[in-house]
Motif scaffolding. Structure first.
Motif, PDB file in Angstrom:
ATOM      1  N   GLY A   1      55.325 -37.484 -27.344  1.00 41.80           N
ATOM      2  CA  GLY A   1      56.079 -38.684 -26.997  1.00 41.80           C
ATOM      3  C   GLY A   1      55.257 -39.937 -27.207  1.00 41.80           C
ATOM      4  N   ASP A   2      55.134 -40.717 -26.145  1.00 42.30           N
ATOM      5  CA  ASP A   2      54.331 -41.935 -26.196  1.00 42.30           C
ATOM      6  C   ASP A   2      52.913 -41.703 -25.677  1.00 42.30           C
ATOM      7  N   ASN A   3      52.542 -40.452 -25.580  1.00 35.28           N
ATOM      8  CA  ASN A   3      51.222 -40.099 -25.066  1.00 35.28           C
ATOM      9  C   ASN A   3      50.128 -40.669 -25.970  1.00 35.28           C
ATOM     10  N   GLU A   4      49.245 -41.464 -25.392  1.00 33.93           N
ATOM     11  CA  GLU A   4      48.182 -42.077 -26.185  1.00 33.93           C
ATOM     12  C   GLU A   4      46.874 -41.313 -26.101  1.00 33.93           C
ATOM     13  N   ASP A   5      46.857 -40.198 -25.394  1.00 37.31           N
ATOM     14  CA  ASP A   5      45.640 -39.392 -25.314  1.00 37.31           C
ATOM     15  C   ASP A   5      45.283 -38.839 -26.689  1.00 37.31           C
ATOM     16  N   ASP A   6      43.980 -38.758 -26.970  1.00 38.00           N
ATOM     17  CA  ASP A   6      43.559 -38.214 -28.261  1.00 38.00           C
ATOM     18  C   ASP A   6      42.944 -36.826 -28.117  1.00 38.00           C
ATOM     19  N   ILE A   7      42.958 -36.265 -26.889  1.00 33.94           N
ATOM     20  CA  ILE A   7      42.477 -34.900 -26.690  1.00 33.94           C
ATOM     21  C   ILE A   7      43.490 -34.142 -25.838  1.00 33.94           C
ATOM     22  N   VAL A   8      43.874 -32.965 -26.295  1.00 39.99           N
ATOM     23  CA  VAL A   8      44.777 -32.095 -25.548  1.00 39.99           C
ATOM     24  C   VAL A   8      44.070 -30.767 -25.311  1.00 39.99           C
ATOM     25  N   GLU A   9      43.935 -30.391 -24.047  1.00 35.97           N
ATOM     26  CA  GLU A   9      43.319 -29.101 -23.737  1.00 35.97           C
ATOM     27  C   GLU A   9      44.386 -28.012 -23.728  1.00 35.97           C
ATOM     28  N   MET A  10      44.044 -26.871 -24.329  1.00 34.96           N
ATOM     29  CA  MET A  10      44.986 -25.757 -24.440  1.00 34.96           C
ATOM     30  C   MET A  10      44.322 -24.483 -23.927  1.00 34.96           C
ATOM     31  N   SER A  11      44.925 -23.879 -22.890  1.00 29.63           N
ATOM     32  CA  SER A  11      44.350 -22.659 -22.311  1.00 29.63           C
ATOM     33  C   SER A  11      45.296 -21.468 -22.404  1.00 29.63           C
ATOM     34  N   GLU A  12      46.565 -21.726 -22.770  1.00 33.63           N
ATOM     35  CA  GLU A  12      47.556 -20.644 -22.792  1.00 33.63           C
ATOM     36  C   GLU A  12      47.355 -19.683 -23.966  1.00 33.63           C
ATOM     37  N   PHE A  13      46.746 -20.167 -25.064  1.00 33.57           N
ATOM     38  CA  PHE A  13      46.596 -19.331 -26.255  1.00 33.57           C
ATOM     39  C   PHE A  13      45.154 -19.382 -26.743  1.00 33.57           C
ATOM     40  N   SER A  14      44.773 -18.341 -27.486  1.00 29.95           N
ATOM     41  CA  SER A  14      43.409 -18.253 -28.007  1.00 29.95           C
ATOM     42  C   SER A  14      43.208 -19.235 -29.164  1.00 29.95           C
ATOM     43  N   TYR A  15      41.949 -19.514 -29.474  1.00 26.10           N
ATOM     44  CA  TYR A  15      41.615 -20.419 -30.578  1.00 26.10           C
ATOM     45  C   TYR A  15      42.197 -19.950 -31.922  1.00 26.10           C
ATOM     46  N   PRO A  16      42.008 -18.654 -32.325  1.00 29.98           N
ATOM     47  CA  PRO A  16      42.562 -18.225 -33.623  1.00 29.98           C
ATOM     48  C   PRO A  16      44.075 -18.389 -33.692  1.00 29.98           C
ATOM     49  N   VAL A  17      44.759 -18.076 -32.595  1.00 24.42           N
ATOM     50  CA  VAL A  17      46.221 -18.151 -32.582  1.00 24.42           C
ATOM     51  C   VAL A  17      46.684 -19.603 -32.659  1.00 24.42           C
ATOM     52  N   TYR A  18      46.074 -20.479 -31.853  1.00 22.06           N
ATOM     53  CA  TYR A  18      46.548 -21.858 -31.849  1.00 22.06           C
ATOM     54  C   TYR A  18      46.175 -22.584 -33.144  1.00 22.06           C
ATOM     55  N   ARG A  19      45.023 -22.242 -33.688  1.00 24.44           N
ATOM     56  CA  ARG A  19      44.651 -22.846 -34.967  1.00 24.44           C
ATOM     57  C   ARG A  19      45.621 -22.406 -36.056  1.00 24.44           C
ATOM     58  N   ALA A  20      46.007 -21.123 -36.039  1.00 24.82           N
ATOM     59  CA  ALA A  20      46.966 -20.615 -37.023  1.00 24.82           C
ATOM     60  C   ALA A  20      48.314 -21.313 -36.889  1.00 24.82           C
ATOM     61  N   PHE A  21      48.699 -21.607 -35.663  1.00 24.22           N
ATOM     62  CA  PHE A  21      49.962 -22.306 -35.428  1.00 24.22           C
ATOM     63  C   PHE A  21      49.926 -23.712 -36.006  1.00 24.22           C
ATOM     64  N   LEU A  22      48.873 -24.449 -35.705  1.00 22.30           N
ATOM     65  CA  LEU A  22      48.762 -25.809 -36.232  1.00 22.30           C
ATOM     66  C   LEU A  22      48.666 -25.809 -37.759  1.00 22.30           C
ATOM     67  N   GLU A  23      47.922 -24.851 -38.296  1.00 26.48           N
ATOM     68  CA  GLU A  23      47.808 -24.759 -39.759  1.00 26.48           C
ATOM     69  C   GLU A  23      49.153 -24.463 -40.389  1.00 26.48           C
TER      70      GLU A  23
END
Length: 549
Positions: free
Chosen positions: A422-444
């Motif tokens: 939305g209008d969120n101006e934060d430049d860092i989002v912490e993600m704990s629900e999914f593992s690094y390989p899975v979330y990176r694959a999603f963004l890719e």
């Protein structure tokens, strides 16, 4: 950019190999031979190797590209091929090499033995620089930098231009009417030869049974003869089909003559012509690809779009093609079994594509040139920017690692991010629900529309896709899991399919388990199987008769 992948023979090459190609020639009775050069100036060949035409020193066919080491260090300027097939190649230094079929001395090496490796042809050419080559079915022509033509090979109809019908075993200069002429272009039909001189005249010789010499008769011509019917017309280029001829004038007009049983003359009928006949392209300004208003009002669109700048034909086919100054490509003649008797406007950007897609066989009418394309499409540019800290305006912190992304792209590509960022101006989002390989694959995936994961990791991505309601991604995950299923992971994948309500995947995994039941039931995954899942599995397996003797 020319796409060599349009020729079926290149389906034998990997995408990585195709990207390296800079020159190519497809030839053979079924378009089943190819020679190509790479960005590293290496020469490769593949195909059936009929008569040793690949130049590898043997007659073994190959479905994998093999490097032609005997021409190492040589750069190809031009190349032509015959029906045997035989190859005539000129280097950028003006040297000539030949190999392949040689029953009629078409290699010019003084023998009739097939040439299994490239042979340097120097007899009568040692002080000459060859700039152009042309092959008929079984004879060869070369043009030198000083405008001389040399010929050799099969001569049953006078196609060598020597005045006799005896085969010519070594290069012989074509003289007669060409003695004091400067030739600027050559071409060969099946058994005839053509030469354009610097004054715009065209000289012809050889077989003329279909009127392909354009002399108004059907008699063979053993020495060069000028086409008188083109008096006053300046010819720039000539191209020969199997038994028909095309010429292009300095005013962008095309004339054709010779065999016409497939409509290859483009004159609206199938009658042979022994005199040059003009071909008229469509003059419809509504087809113009130029912007409006017209950028060249003094040169009307209809005239620009119909002015021909290139003609194309090949001695092994009955197809013709032409390209206009306006960028339109026309084809006519034998086109995939149909007889097209008038020039037909295609969607192609070059004449080479006509021969790849519509000629029989699918050959190349000239040495193909593939320019490196440094332009990136929008999709390619987006792929490059994934996880790029230099351009990103958002970072995801997952398992202590950063993944760099772009807010605007995520909002465009994913409903979840449209609402969460939305209008969120934060430049860092912490993600704990999914593992690094899975979330990176999603963004890719959001940048590339594809995934590259193991089946086990794809299960985690399937969970994410279900959570974010990304249905296409969910299908890709299921496809990855299906392709990677084995006895060891079958139960785990079945469990995941049940958990994420992927019914099609569940049925696939279940069928796999049943078909490999003995091995699957001995795995640790089966031993650790959830009680309810095991109960349902046994019940369902029983219903399909898995436990019957």
């Amino acid at each position: 950019m020319l796409d060599v992948g349009k020729w079926p023979i290149f389906s034998l090459c990997s995408e990585e190999e195709l990207q390296l190609i800079r020159q190519a020639c497809v030839f053979g009775s079924a378009g089943n031979e190819v020679l190509y050069t790479t960005v590293n100036d290496e020469i490769f060949v593949l195909g059936t190797n009929c008569s040793g035409c690949l130049g590898l020193g043997d007659v073994q066919s190959t479905i994998e590209p093999r490097r032609l080491d005997s021409l190492s260090g040589k750069k190809i300027a031009c190349l032509s091929y015959g029906s045997g097939p035989h190859i005539v190649l000129a280097t950028t230094e003006g040297e000539v090499f030949t190999w392949g079929h040689n029953a009629y001395s078409q290699l010019g090496n003084g023998t009739t033995n097939h040439g299994l490796v490239p042979c340097h042809i120097s007899t009568n050419l040692s002080n000459k620089q060859v700039t152009e080559v042309a092959c008929g079915s079984y004879h060869s022509l070369v043009l030198t930098s000083d405008g001389e033509v040399f010929a050799w090979g099969y001569n049953n109809s006078g196609q060598v231009g020597s005045g006799s019908t005896a085969n010519q075993p070594i290069p012989r200069r074509v003289t007669g009417c060409l003695q004091n002429k400067v030739v600027v272009n050559i071409a060969c039909g099946q058994m005839c030869s053509m030469a354009v001189v610097n004054t715009g005249e065209i000289y012809v010789w050889g077989y003329n049974g279909n009127g392909q010499l354009g002399l108004g008769s059907s008699g063979n011509q053993p020495t060069p003869c000028r086409i008188a019917a083109l008096q006053g017309i300046r010819v720039q280029r000539v191209a020969c089909g199997y038994a028909h001829t095309l010429v292009l004038t300095d005013e962008g007009q095309v004339y054709a003559w010779g065999a016409n049983s497939y409509g290859q003359l483009g004159i609206g009928n199938k009658s042979n012509q022994s005199y040059p006949a003009p071909i008229f392209m469509e003059k419809d300004s509504s087809c113009c690809r130029q912007p409006s208003p017209c950028p060249t009002p003094d040169f009307p669109c209809a005239a620009r779009c119909s002015r021909i700048i290139e003609i194309a034909a090949c001695h092994s086919v009955h197809t013709s093609a032409a390209k206009t100054q306006g960028g339109h490509v026309y084809m006519w003649g034998q086109c995939r079994g149909q007889s097209v008797i008038l020039p037909h406007l295609t969607h192609f950007s070059g004449t080479d594509d006509v021969f790849a897609c519509f000629a029989t066989p699918a050959v190349s009418w000239r040495l193909l040139s593939v320019e490196p394309d440094d332009h990136l499409t929008v999709a390619e540019s987006l792929k490059r920017e994934f996880d790029n800290p230099n351009t990103a305006d958002l970072k995801f912190l997952v398992d202590g690692k950063y993944i760099y992304a772009h807010k605007v792209l995520l909002k465009i590509r994913c409903e979840h991010f449209r609402s969460s960022l939305g209008d969120n101006e934060d430049d860092i989002v912490e993600m704990s629900e999914f593992s690094y390989p899975v979330y990176r694959a999603f963004l890719e995936y959001l940048y590339t529309d594809s995934i590259s994961l193991s089946p086990e990791e794809a299960v985690g991505l399937l969970d994410l896709a279900t959570f974010y309601r990304e249905n296409r991604l969910k299908k890709l995950c299921q496809q990855t899991i299906k392709q990677g299923i084995c006895e060891e992971n079958a139960i785990a994948l079945l469990s995941a399919a049940v958990k994420y309500d992927a019914q099609d995947l569940e049925e696939f995994c279940f069928r796999f388990c049943i078909n490999h039941l003995t091995v699957v039931t001995q795995t640790s995954g089966f031993a650790e199987m959830d009680h309810d899942l095991l109960k349902n599995f046994i019940s369902k397996a029983s219903r399909v008769g898995a436990f019957k003797n």
